[in-house]
Write a protein that holds these residues in place. Structure first.
Motif, PDB file in Angstrom:
ATOM      1  N   PRO A 151       0.806  -1.232   0.000  1.00 14.71           N
ATOM      2  CA  PRO A 151       0.000   0.000   0.000  1.00 14.71           C
ATOM      3  C   PRO A 151       0.826   1.262   0.000  1.00 14.71           C
ATOM      4  O   PRO A 151       0.427   2.268  -0.587  1.00 14.71           O
ATOM      5  N   ALA A 152       1.996   1.250   0.653  1.00 12.92           N
ATOM      6  CA  ALA A 152       2.831   2.451   0.675  1.00 12.92           C
ATOM      7  C   ALA A 152       3.336   2.780  -0.718  1.00 12.92           C
ATOM      8  O   ALA A 152       3.285   3.938  -1.162  1.00 12.92           O
ATOM      9  N   GLU A 153       3.831   1.770  -1.450  1.00 11.82           N
ATOM     10  CA  GLU A 153       4.337   1.994  -2.808  1.00 11.82           C
ATOM     11  C   GLU A 153       3.215   2.437  -3.738  1.00 11.82           C
ATOM     12  O   GLU A 153       3.347   3.378  -4.521  1.00 11.82           O
ATOM     13  N   VAL A 154       2.084   1.705  -3.685  1.00 11.08           N
ATOM     14  CA  VAL A 154       0.970   2.009  -4.585  1.00 11.08           C
ATOM     15  C   VAL A 154       0.430   3.407  -4.319  1.00 11.08           C
ATOM     16  O   VAL A 154       0.242   4.208  -5.242  1.00 11.08           O
ATOM     17  N   ALA A 155       0.187   3.728  -3.059  1.00  8.47           N
ATOM     18  CA  ALA A 155      -0.425   5.021  -2.737  1.00  8.47           C
ATOM     19  C   ALA A 155       0.499   6.181  -3.048  1.00  8.47           C
ATOM     20  O   ALA A 155       0.046   7.231  -3.526  1.00  8.47           O
ATOM     21  N   ARG A 156       1.799   6.037  -2.775  1.00  9.14           N
ATOM     22  CA  ARG A 156       2.727   7.117  -3.121  1.00  9.14           C
ATOM     23  C   ARG A 156       2.670   7.414  -4.620  1.00  9.14           C
ATOM     24  O   ARG A 156       2.675   8.568  -5.051  1.00  9.14           O
ATOM     25  N   THR A 157       2.658   6.358  -5.422  1.00  8.55           N
ATOM     26  CA  THR A 157       2.622   6.537  -6.864  1.00  8.55           C
ATOM     27  C   THR A 157       1.322   7.186  -7.304  1.00  8.55           C
ATOM     28  O   THR A 157       1.310   8.116  -8.126  1.00  8.55           O
ATOM     29  N   VAL A 158       0.210   6.724  -6.757  1.00 10.72           N
ATOM     30  CA  VAL A 158      -1.088   7.285  -7.120  1.00 10.72           C
ATOM     31  C   VAL A 158      -1.169   8.761  -6.753  1.00 10.72           C
ATOM     32  O   VAL A 158      -1.605   9.596  -7.555  1.00 10.72           O
ATOM     33  N   VAL A 159      -0.764   9.106  -5.538  1.00  8.87           N
ATOM     34  CA  VAL A 159      -0.810  10.504  -5.104  1.00  8.87           C
ATOM     35  C   VAL A 159       0.045  11.377  -6.006  1.00  8.87           C
ATOM     36  O   VAL A 159      -0.366  12.471  -6.431  1.00  8.87           O
ATOM     37  N   ALA A 160       1.251  10.909  -6.341  1.00  9.78           N
ATOM     38  CA  ALA A 160       2.144  11.695  -7.183  1.00  9.78           C
ATOM     39  C   ALA A 160       1.581  11.873  -8.585  1.00  9.78           C
ATOM     40  O   ALA A 160       1.672  12.957  -9.168  1.00  9.78           O
ATOM     41  N   ARG A 161       0.991  10.815  -9.129  1.00 11.41           N
ATOM     42  CA  ARG A 161       0.505  10.869 -10.510  1.00 11.41           C
ATOM     43  C   ARG A 161      -0.829  11.592 -10.651  1.00 11.41           C
ATOM     44  O   ARG A 161      -1.115  12.153 -11.705  1.00 11.41           O
ATOM     45  N   LEU A 162      -1.672  11.551  -9.627  1.00  9.96           N
ATOM     46  CA  LEU A 162      -3.016  12.102  -9.760  1.00  9.96           C
ATOM     47  C   LEU A 162      -3.193  13.493  -9.178  1.00  9.96           C
ATOM     48  O   LEU A 162      -4.169  14.167  -9.476  1.00  9.96           O
ATOM     49  N   SER A 163      -2.271  13.935  -8.342  1.00 11.00           N
ATOM     50  CA  SER A 163      -2.504  15.180  -7.604  1.00 11.00           C
ATOM     51  C   SER A 163      -2.688  16.384  -8.535  1.00 11.00           C
ATOM     52  O   SER A 163      -3.494  17.273  -8.245  1.00 11.00           O
ATOM     53  N   ALA A 164      -1.962  16.435  -9.646  1.00  8.38           N
ATOM     54  CA  ALA A 164      -2.044  17.601 -10.540  1.00  8.38           C
ATOM     55  C   ALA A 164      -3.378  17.690 -11.259  1.00  8.38           C
ATOM     56  O   ALA A 164      -3.776  18.776 -11.701  1.00  8.38           O
ATOM     57  N   THR A 165      -4.090  16.578 -11.382  1.00  8.10           N
ATOM     58  CA  THR A 165      -5.371  16.580 -12.086  1.00  8.10           C
ATOM     59  C   THR A 165      -6.527  16.312 -11.135  1.00  8.10           C
ATOM     60  O   THR A 165      -7.591  15.872 -11.550  1.00  8.10           O
ATOM     61  N   SER A 166      -6.310  16.603  -9.854  1.00  7.43           N
ATOM     62  CA  SER A 166      -7.323  16.290  -8.846  1.00  7.43           C
ATOM     63  C   SER A 166      -7.731  17.516  -8.043  1.00  7.43           C
ATOM     64  O   SER A 166      -6.963  18.473  -7.889  1.00  7.43           O
ATOM     65  N   VAL A 167      -8.943  17.456  -7.527  1.00  2.00           N
ATOM     66  CA  VAL A 167      -9.392  18.377  -6.490  1.00  2.00           C
ATOM     67  C   VAL A 167      -9.022  17.714  -5.162  1.00  2.00           C
ATOM     68  O   VAL A 167      -9.438  16.575  -4.889  1.00  2.00           O
ATOM     69  N   LEU A 168      -8.231  18.406  -4.350  1.00  2.00           N
ATOM     70  CA  LEU A 168      -7.677  17.813  -3.132  1.00  2.00           C
ATOM     71  C   LEU A 168      -8.405  18.321  -1.888  1.00  2.00           C
ATOM     72  O   LEU A 168      -8.816  19.475  -1.825  1.00  2.00           O
ATOM     73  N   ARG A 169      -8.531  17.435  -0.911  1.00  5.04           N
ATOM     74  CA  ARG A 169      -9.028  17.858   0.394  1.00  5.04           C
ATOM     75  C   ARG A 169      -8.546  16.880   1.463  1.00  5.04           C
ATOM     76  O   ARG A 169      -8.191  15.734   1.154  1.00  5.04           O
ATOM     77  N   VAL A 170      -8.502  17.367   2.689  1.00  2.55           N
ATOM     78  CA  VAL A 170      -8.187  16.514   3.829  1.00  2.55           C
ATOM     79  C   VAL A 170      -9.491  16.274   4.583  1.00  2.55           C
ATOM     80  O   VAL A 170     -10.103  17.210   5.091  1.00  2.55           O
ATOM     81  N   ASP A 171      -9.907  15.010   4.628  1.00  2.00           N
ATOM     82  CA  ASP A 171     -11.183  14.657   5.233  1.00  2.00           C
ATOM     83  C   ASP A 171     -10.963  14.166   6.666  1.00  2.00           C
ATOM     84  O   ASP A 171     -11.240  13.017   7.011  1.00  2.00           O
ATOM     85  N   GLY A 172     -10.405  15.035   7.481  1.00  4.31           N
ATOM     86  CA  GLY A 172     -10.223  14.706   8.888  1.00  4.31           C
ATOM     87  C   GLY A 172      -9.105  13.714   9.137  1.00  4.31           C
ATOM     88  O   GLY A 172      -8.168  13.578   8.333  1.00  4.31           O
ATOM     89  N   THR A 173      -9.203  13.005  10.234  1.00  2.00           N
ATOM     90  CA  THR A 173      -8.175  12.051  10.638  1.00  2.00           C
ATOM     91  C   THR A 173      -8.796  10.679  10.867  1.00  2.00           C
ATOM     92  O   THR A 173     -10.014  10.535  10.972  1.00  2.00           O
ATOM     93  N   THR A 174      -7.947   9.665  10.941  1.00  2.00           N
ATOM     94  CA  THR A 174      -8.410   8.301  11.140  1.00  2.00           C
ATOM     95  C   THR A 174      -7.308   7.521  11.837  1.00  2.00           C
ATOM     96  O   THR A 174      -6.260   8.078  12.179  1.00  2.00           O
ATOM     97  N   GLU A 175      -7.540   6.248  12.052  1.00  2.00           N
ATOM     98  CA  GLU A 175      -6.527   5.376  12.633  1.00  2.00           C
ATOM     99  C   GLU A 175      -6.457   4.091  11.822  1.00  2.00           C
ATOM    100  O   GLU A 175      -7.486   3.452  11.582  1.00  2.00           O
ATOM    101  N   VAL A 176      -5.268   3.740  11.373  1.00  2.00           N
ATOM    102  CA  VAL A 176      -5.057   2.527  10.586  1.00  2.00           C
ATOM    103  C   VAL A 176      -3.939   1.729  11.238  1.00  2.00           C
ATOM    104  O   VAL A 176      -2.864   2.274  11.503  1.00  2.00           O
ATOM    105  N   ALA A 177      -4.200   0.458  11.502  1.00  2.00           N
ATOM    106  CA  ALA A 177      -3.213  -0.427  12.127  1.00  2.00           C
ATOM    107  C   ALA A 177      -2.659   0.178  13.417  1.00  2.00           C
ATOM    108  O   ALA A 177      -1.476   0.053  13.719  1.00  2.00           O
ATOM    109  N   GLY A 178      -3.524   0.882  14.142  1.00  2.00           N
ATOM    110  CA  GLY A 178      -3.120   1.467  15.410  1.00  2.00           C
ATOM    111  C   GLY A 178      -2.321   2.745  15.297  1.00  2.00           C
ATOM    112  O   GLY A 178      -1.820   3.260  16.307  1.00  2.00           O
ATOM    113  N   ARG A 179      -2.224   3.318  14.070  1.00  2.00           N
ATOM    114  CA  ARG A 179      -1.420   4.523  13.852  1.00  2.00           C
ATOM    115  C   ARG A 179      -2.320   5.691  13.458  1.00  2.00           C
ATOM    116  O   ARG A 179      -3.206   5.543  12.604  1.00  2.00           O
ATOM    117  N   PRO A 180      -2.148   6.867  14.076  1.00  2.00           N
ATOM    118  CA  PRO A 180      -2.929   8.038  13.668  1.00  2.00           C
ATOM    119  C   PRO A 180      -2.549   8.481  12.263  1.00  2.00           C
ATOM    120  O   PRO A 180      -1.371   8.441  11.884  1.00  2.00           O
TER     121      PRO A 180
END
Length: 352
Positions: A151-180
């Motif tokens: 997931p780290a490799e895939v998501a980094r690539t997706v964020v880098a490739r899609l950010s320029a053609t995307s509307v961005l927002r931060v939808d609050g916070t969450t917890e995944v695998a015990g990490r904020p």
């Protein structure tokens, strides 16, 4: 090795284009992530632009974790091709990274395990079922769809490739695998012709490592979710990032920039290889174009005549396959185009 240089090494053009293209191009030739109910952690505010920049710029960190994948892409069954890894459902894997570019991925199968080890200038793919080890002379090679389970490799690539053609927002916070974590949302800008609605990435608040990636299509339920069920950051045993074929294993040499095909085929038992697919377009409208590998000798390839529906255009004729996350066209002359887009966009890519 910087994060930016790692993103330039092949990678995944767009997560759904890659998922469709890898599954179709490679495979034609041959645990559910639950919503984590927890209080949203309090974290310092961050703008979407700051969060994207921090994800792309963050240096990779050493880690080990268990990954869960929930695939609801709706890929069709291919006659003559094993369904494992293609059909909708859940799967798990173990992933390790030394934070310096080397890594290990272990994917359980019904009767064994598939292991991928990136060791310096060599990538190994080992299948314990048939005791076959294939080595490739460079990083950036993706032997099959299993290689997209970090997931780290895939998501980094997706964020880098899609950010320029995307509307961005931060939808609050969450917890995944015990990490904020922060929840970064990327939605296609007006004019993008994707069939996807948005991509959500849970970004670790401390390391800026993506912990989970969720892809939403037209419906309410995710079409793909990949993320850590558990993760530990810190130095890993160096022995994890070396590979020696077990005694008695069959060792083959792959070629960088090609897609390795399972099973015997070419002269001397060397499997046939398909040229690496090309990428047409950018951002959400990315289309991956390649060729369906042909079997050699008297080997029979998969029966594609029952897939999809007949379709034709300036690019020629073939069959159109529609999934929950995009579409693919298999042309009669052996080409294949796939992406998180409609068939009209695929036709334009094939006509180029």
């Amino acid at each position: 090795m910087t994060s930016a240089s790692r993103l330039r090494r092949g990678g995944i053009a767009v997560v759904l284009a890659a998922a469709l293209a890898v599954a179709l191009i490679v495979s034609l030739s041959v645990g559910l992530l639950t919503t984590r109910a927890s209080a949203a952690p309090e974290l310092p505010p961050v703008t979407p632009e700051q969060l994207v920049a921090s994800v792309v710029a963050a240096e990779p960190v050493a880690l080990a974790g268990t990954v869960a994948v929930d695939n609801r892409l709706g890929l069709p069954a291919v006659p003559g091709v094993p369904a494992e890894g293609l059909t909708d459902g859940t799967s798990t894997a173990r992933v390790w990274s030394d934070g310096k570019g080397d890594g290990r991925l272990a994917v359980p199968s019904d009767d064994g395990e598939r292991t991928y080890v990136r060791d310096g200038a060599t990538t190994w793919a080992y299948d314990s079922t048939d005791r076959t080890a294939t080595r490739f002379p460079s990083r950036g090679h993706a032997p099959d769809a299993d290689a997209a389970k970090d997931p780290a490799e895939v998501a980094r690539t997706v964020v880098a490739r899609l950010s320029a053609t995307s509307v961005l927002r931060v939808d609050g916070t969450t917890e995944v695998a015990g990490r904020p974590a922060y929840t970064l949302v990327l939605a296609p800008k007006p004019g993008e012709r994707t069939v996807l609605r948005e991509v959500r990435a849970a970004v670790d608040a401390q390391t800026r490592t993506p912990l989970e990636l969720t892809v939403l299509g037209a419906g309410a339920d995710p079409v793909l979710r990949i993320g850590f069920d558990d993760v530990t950051f810190g130095p890993q045993d160096p022995a994890l990032f070396t590979f020696t074929p077990p005694p008695g294993a069959t060792v083959r040499d792959g070629t960088a920039g090609t897609v390795e095909q399972p099973g015997p085929g070419g002269p001397g038992g060397t499997p046939p290889r398909a040229a690496a697919p090309t990428v047409v377009g950018e951002g959400w409208d990315t289309v991956v174009v390649g060729r369906v590998p042909q079997r050699s000798g008297d080997q029979r390839g998969p029966d594609l005549s029952a897939l999809g529906i007949p379709v034709s255009g300036p690019w020629g004729a073939g069959r159109e396959i529609t999934t929950n996350a995009g579409s693919a066209i298999l042309s009669d002359d052996g080409r294949v185009a796939a992406g998180a887009v409609g068939p009209d966009v695929l036709g334009e890519a094939l006509a180029r």
